[in-house]
Design an enzyme around this catalytic site. Sequence first.
Site, short mmCIF file in Angstrom:
data_model
loop_
_atom_site.label_atom_id
_atom_site.label_comp_id
_atom_site.label_asym_id
_atom_site.label_seq_id
_atom_site.Cartn_x
_atom_site.Cartn_y
_atom_site.Cartn_z
CE LYS A 59 -3.44 -1.88 -0.77
NZ LYS A 59 -3.71 -1.57 -2.15
N GLY A 61 2.65 2.16 -2.82
CA GLY A 61 2.89 2.55 -4.21
C GLY A 61 3.90 1.64 -4.88
CB SER A 62 5.43 -1.59 -3.88
OG SER A 62 4.23 -2.27 -3.62
CB THR A 63 1.72 -1.98 -7.96
OG1 THR A 63 1.42 -2.78 -6.82
CG2 THR A 63 1.39 -2.74 -9.22
CB SER A 153 -4.14 3.00 1.82
OG SER A 153 -3.99 2.14 0.73
CE LYS A 239 -1.89 -3.12 -6.30
NZ LYS A 239 -1.42 -3.48 -4.97
NE ARG A 241 -7.68 0.45 -2.92
CZ ARG A 241 -7.65 0.10 -1.66
NH1 ARG A 241 -8.55 -0.71 -1.18
NH2 ARG A 241 -6.72 0.58 -0.86
CE LYS A 242 -11.32 8.78 -9.04
NZ LYS A 242 -10.50 7.96 -9.90
P1 A3P Z 1 -4.92 3.00 -2.85
O1 A3P Z 1 -5.47 2.04 -3.84
O2 A3P Z 1 -5.36 2.75 -1.45
O3 A3P Z 1 -5.12 4.44 -3.25
P2 A3P Z 1 0.88 -1.04 -3.48
O4 A3P Z 1 1.00 -1.26 -4.94
O5 A3P Z 1 2.23 -0.94 -2.78
O6 A3P Z 1 -0.02 -2.02 -2.79
O7 A3P Z 1 0.25 0.42 -3.27
C1 A3P Z 1 -1.05 0.77 -3.74
C2 A3P Z 1 -1.16 2.29 -3.61
O8 A3P Z 1 -0.26 2.90 -4.54
C3 A3P Z 1 -2.51 2.86 -3.98
O9 A3P Z 1 -3.31 2.82 -2.82
C4 A3P Z 1 -2.15 4.32 -4.42
O10 A3P Z 1 -2.42 5.26 -3.40
C5 A3P Z 1 -0.62 4.27 -4.58
N1 A3P Z 1 -0.12 4.80 -5.86
C6 A3P Z 1 0.99 5.59 -5.98
N2 A3P Z 1 1.20 5.94 -7.26
C7 A3P Z 1 0.21 5.34 -7.99
C8 A3P Z 1 -0.10 5.33 -9.40
N3 A3P Z 1 0.65 5.99 -10.28
N4 A3P Z 1 -1.20 4.62 -9.79
C9 A3P Z 1 -1.97 3.94 -8.89
N5 A3P Z 1 -1.72 3.90 -7.55
C10 A3P Z 1 -0.63 4.59 -7.10
#
Ligand code: A3P
Length: 288
Positions: A59, A61-63, A153, A239, A241-242
């Site tokens: 959570k 922003g690793s993805t 988150s 990823k 989400r709103k």
């Molecule tokens: P939310 O979905 O709660 O907003 P991870 O990949 O580590 O699990 O992190 C997911 C979070 O990455 C998302 O949490 C979002 O806030 C964040 N994020 C940062 N940059 C992003 C991007 N370019 N696109 C989508 N999510 C992003």
Amino acid sequence: LKWQSPIESANLYFQKFPEERIPLWTNPCTDPRHQAILPPSINCTQKKLPDLLILGPQKTGSTALGSFLSLHPDVSQNSPVPGSFEEVQFFGGKNYLKGVEWYMSNFPNESTVIYEKSATYFDNPSAPKQAASLIPHAKLVVILQNPAQRAYSWFQVRCISGGRYVHHLDKWLEHFSLQQIQFIDSDELKEQPVKVLTTLTKWLDLPDYPYESHIRFSKSKGYFCRFIDEKTKCLGESKGRKYPEMDEELRMKLDKIFSLDNSSLYKFLKKNRLRIPKWLEDVVRVRA
Ligand code: A3P
């Protein structure tokens, strides 16, 4: 002298040394005795282990970081692993028992930097030792996000452990040097991904890459996305989400839960002359 079947002996041995039930894998290609008896499927002339681990935590922003880094032509990632959100989840997880050959089979043949991102690693107690034993020279990336925001988150899915940064970092630092770790401010990754990726690319000793031409802000997504072949490619629905902003009362409660951990993180970064993320300056200032 008493005869015992190998299974009985093994059972007795592991009763006595339960911590050895899970083997500690090392790189078979660095030990000539292992190399001599390796199956032909392991070819030590090819690089088959990652140079970089993105540790997460979840959570932060690793993805997004991984998807942007993969834009670089000299960088490759593991092939997607079914059933674990495409992550390898090797160290500290049940895949560890599948062995080194399985781990290696997830990576492409050649690339200057091969990385894998498993957001389960950061707060897993066995991961630092297991990772250091197999890939002692790997570089690590840790993304720092306000743990209250991160918990909120994740609470939308669920939350607290991974945000205790120093507590878990201590374990990684028992096995890796500080120079092997890069810290990323999650807010900066969200708001200025090109800047973050440019710094990361330098740190990885890779040639520069024009990220600014391939990362664009998407108004509909509300986040930066990859821009490939004239098309905007954002991360999936799970990823970015709103959901409603965190209310002030909950924010204060969560900041209180993390207040000691945040002070330790502040001191740790300061002592090591590392950059303090703005969110951390803010929470520490409010407390003072
Ligand atoms: P939310 O979905 O709660 O907003 P991870 O990949 O580590 O699990 O992190 C997911 C979070 O990455 C998302 O949490 C979002 O806030 C964040 N994020 C940062 N940059 C992003 C991007 N370019 N696109 C989508 N999510 C992003």
